[in-house]
Motif scaffolding. Structure first.
Motif, PDB file in Angstrom:
ATOM      1  N   ILE A  96     -66.552 119.148 -47.042  1.00 43.56           N
ATOM      2  CA  ILE A  96     -67.144 120.384 -46.654  1.00 43.56           C
ATOM      3  C   ILE A  96     -68.460 120.328 -46.066  1.00 43.56           C
ATOM      4  N   LYS A  97     -69.187 119.744 -46.765  1.00 41.21           N
ATOM      5  CA  LYS A  97     -70.626 119.638 -46.334  1.00 41.21           C
ATOM      6  C   LYS A  97     -70.887 118.982 -45.049  1.00 41.21           C
ATOM      7  N   PRO A  98     -70.411 117.948 -44.660  1.00 41.32           N
ATOM      8  CA  PRO A  98     -70.502 117.186 -43.358  1.00 41.32           C
ATOM      9  C   PRO A  98     -70.185 118.154 -42.224  1.00 41.32           C
ATOM     10  N   LEU A  99     -69.185 119.089 -42.445  1.00 41.47           N
ATOM     11  CA  LEU A  99     -68.947 119.776 -41.136  1.00 41.47           C
ATOM     12  C   LEU A  99     -69.343 121.539 -41.444  1.00 41.47           C
ATOM     13  N   VAL A 100     -69.900 121.586 -42.352  1.00 42.27           N
ATOM     14  CA  VAL A 100     -70.113 123.198 -42.565  1.00 42.27           C
ATOM     15  C   VAL A 100     -71.170 123.864 -41.655  1.00 42.27           C
ATOM     16  N   ASN A 101     -72.219 123.228 -41.210  1.00 40.32           N
ATOM     17  CA  ASN A 101     -73.052 123.576 -40.338  1.00 40.32           C
ATOM     18  C   ASN A 101     -72.362 123.937 -38.915  1.00 40.32           C
ATOM     19  N   LYS A 102     -71.771 123.029 -38.579  1.00 41.16           N
ATOM     20  CA  LYS A 102     -70.986 122.948 -37.037  1.00 41.16           C
ATOM     21  C   LYS A 102     -70.240 124.165 -37.039  1.00 41.16           C
ATOM     22  N   ASN A 328     -81.461 122.208 -52.869  1.00 41.02           N
ATOM     23  CA  ASN A 328     -82.051 121.634 -51.556  1.00 41.02           C
ATOM     24  C   ASN A 328     -83.542 121.883 -51.538  1.00 41.02           C
ATOM     25  N   ALA A 329     -84.082 122.954 -51.988  1.00 41.71           N
ATOM     26  CA  ALA A 329     -85.492 123.332 -51.796  1.00 41.71           C
ATOM     27  C   ALA A 329     -86.253 122.277 -52.882  1.00 41.71           C
ATOM     28  N   LEU A 330     -85.658 122.127 -53.707  1.00 44.12           N
ATOM     29  CA  LEU A 330     -86.588 121.098 -54.779  1.00 44.12           C
ATOM     30  C   LEU A 330     -86.445 119.771 -53.991  1.00 44.12           C
ATOM     31  N   TYR A 415     -81.550 121.665 -42.829  1.00 37.47           N
ATOM     32  CA  TYR A 415     -82.247 121.496 -44.058  1.00 37.47           C
ATOM     33  C   TYR A 415     -81.466 122.234 -45.249  1.00 37.47           C
ATOM     34  N   ASN A 416     -80.340 122.827 -44.633  1.00 38.80           N
ATOM     35  CA  ASN A 416     -79.308 123.520 -45.569  1.00 38.80           C
ATOM     36  C   ASN A 416     -79.601 124.470 -46.436  1.00 38.80           C
ATOM     37  N   VAL A 417     -80.727 125.206 -45.785  1.00 38.50           N
ATOM     38  CA  VAL A 417     -81.225 126.635 -46.944  1.00 38.50           C
ATOM     39  C   VAL A 417     -81.090 127.906 -46.099  1.00 38.50           C
ATOM     40  N   ALA A 418     -81.255 127.656 -44.839  1.00 44.29           N
ATOM     41  CA  ALA A 418     -81.057 128.873 -43.904  1.00 44.29           C
ATOM     42  C   ALA A 418     -79.676 129.771 -43.935  1.00 44.29           C
TER      43      ALA A 418
END
Length: 452
Positions: A96-102, A328-330, A415-418
């Motif tokens: 999931i992580k590799p494609l989720v932003n797209k 992710n923030a840490l 950066y996976n936080v927005a």
């Protein structure tokens, strides 16, 4: 003499930690023979401190593992449960992580993941029979958290399919309906949707549904609209909750894809949970046979039983969303350097991180106890509502701080936080707003109902 000699030996050890180029630069600024002689005047504490300082400046320190489970509440899981947790985590991180932003940016659902999702064999987590795993409510929560830790949209899709849809049929359906639908839904051969909320009726669903059902010789005739219905644009079956005009009670119906009078329009322009495909359903003289009415759904109390069961899962999703943002923030603050140092070494950044972890840890311990109550058949509406209120409030604070410590980069998808910041807003609102859930808890503790 011996003490002075040992200190000079220590000095050479210190100098060995400096590479050749650094030693050349140092010799241009410092009289090295005189500096070596000066080491003999240092006491043991001063010499030890100097060595530590040089070692820390090398940047070779081993940092702690990033782990949002600070109180190690996972230790309460069995080995089998822990293995399931890691199975879900590995799936989410690898698939999931590799494609989720797209897909999030494109407002689309990744249908190609469904075969691999099926291999997890986790839909209908807590149900017995019909191909369901029959695990604990605690494990259902752990699964929701692990999914939301990577992406809240996928966690929501799973919550609709496994919880709201399958739960409605499991709790309120006939044996024939269970045998027809639950095995197919469990294997994701069929996709379901849950139609309760309406364009003008959200919080007031208990007594204000405008979608109606009228029994006729041809079957039940449904009229009205449903809004924000997850999975509706591609669902094979949708649970429609409608008010029977004869007795004014809420009843549940299985509306099959392609039924005449049933129309779905995809809701566009969302800023949250964009992978979840929400629909606006219009029912115009939609006829449903008696065999597709849920026989044990005869009032809103029956609907509430389904919501109570799944509301605990939403609290767990809030924990997952918050945990993903925190971790992710840490990670970012330990890699991002300003003024020659990682920003994680600054006091104000560490204060934000500790505030985030404090809230996250409180959330985790609360939902673990919530699931224990559920597993012991002690869960009440007010228990689930309190968890929904507290966890979603704290989630909002955590994602906000995660975005803050990342500065401008906090609004970039890479950066996976927005995405967590945006998705948190939907989790905060669905399955009962903060205000409605607060009134449920308030009624329980005061004995007075403040509902209108």
């Amino acid at each position: 003499m011996a003490t002075a000699f040992s200190k000079i030996k220590s000095a050479f050890k210190l100098l060995k930690q400096i590479d050749f180029d650094q030693l050349n630069k140092l010799s241009e600024k410092v009289d090295l023979p005189k500096a070596l002689a000066g080491f003999s005047n240092l006491d043991d504490n001063q010499l030890s401190g100097l060595m530590k300082m040089l070692q820390s400046d090398k940047g070779t320190r081993e940092l702690p593992v990033i782990n949002g489970d600070f109180y190690e509440v996972h230790l309460r899981l069995t080995e089998e449960e822990r293995a399931i947790q890691f199975k879900v985590r590995n799936f989410m991180e690898s698939e999931i992580k590799p494609l989720v932003n797209k897909y999030w940016l494109n407002d689309e659902f990744p249908f190609e993941i469904l075969p691999k999702f099926t291999e997890l064999n986790l839909c209908g987590v807590t149900y017995e029979g019909y191909g369901c795993p029959n695990l604990s409510f605690l494990m259902e929560g752990i699964i929701a958290m692990e999914m939301a830790r990577i992406d809240s949209s996928i966690a929501t899709f799973f919550g609709v399919q496994s919880g709201l849809v399958m739960g409605s049929i499991y709790l309120c359906g006939s044996e024939e309906q269970k045998n027809e639908w639950l095995p197919q839904l469990q294997q994701l051969k069929k996709i379901g949707a849950f139609g309760l909320t309406e364009p003008e009726v959200g919080s007031g669903a208990a007594g204000g549904l405008t979608t109606t059902a009228k029994k006729t010789e041809e079957g039940w005739v449904l009229n009205g609209q449903k809004k924000w219905i997850g999975n509706a644009p591609f669902s094979d079956v949708t649970i429609i909750w409608a008010r029977d005009i004869e007795d004014n009670q809420v009843k549940g119906f299985l509306v099959r894809k392609g039924t005449p009078g049933y129309h779905v329009e995809k809701i566009k322009g969302k800023l949250s949970l964009r992978i979840v495909q929400n629909g606006l359903i219009t029912l115009e003289n939609c006829i449903v046979q008696e065999s597709d009415r849920l026989p044990l759904a005869n009032s809103f109390k029956d609907t509430a039983n389904v919501l109570r069961m799944t509301r605990a899962g939403v609290a767990w999703m809030a924990v997952g969303c918050a945990r993903g943002a925190y971790e992710n923030a840490l990670d970012y603050t330990r890699k991002r350097e300003q003024f020659g140092k990682p920003i994680a070494s600054f006091q104000l950044i560490q204060n934000h991180l500790v505030e985030m972890l404090s809230n996250l840890t409180a959330m985790q311990t609360l939902v673990y106890r919530l699931s224990e109550l559920q597993d012991n058949d002690l869960l009440k509406d007010e228990h689930a509502s309190l968890a929904k209120v507290f966890c979603t409030l704290r989630m909002r604070d955590i994602v906000s701080r995660a975005r803050e410590v990342m500065g401008g980069n906090g609004i970039l998808m890479e950066y996976n936080v927005a995405r967590f910041v945006a998705d948190a807003e939907a989790i905060y609102s669905y399955e009962g707003t903060k205000e409605i859930n607060s009134l449920i808890v308030g009624r329980a503790i005061t004995g007075y109902s403040a509902f209108v």
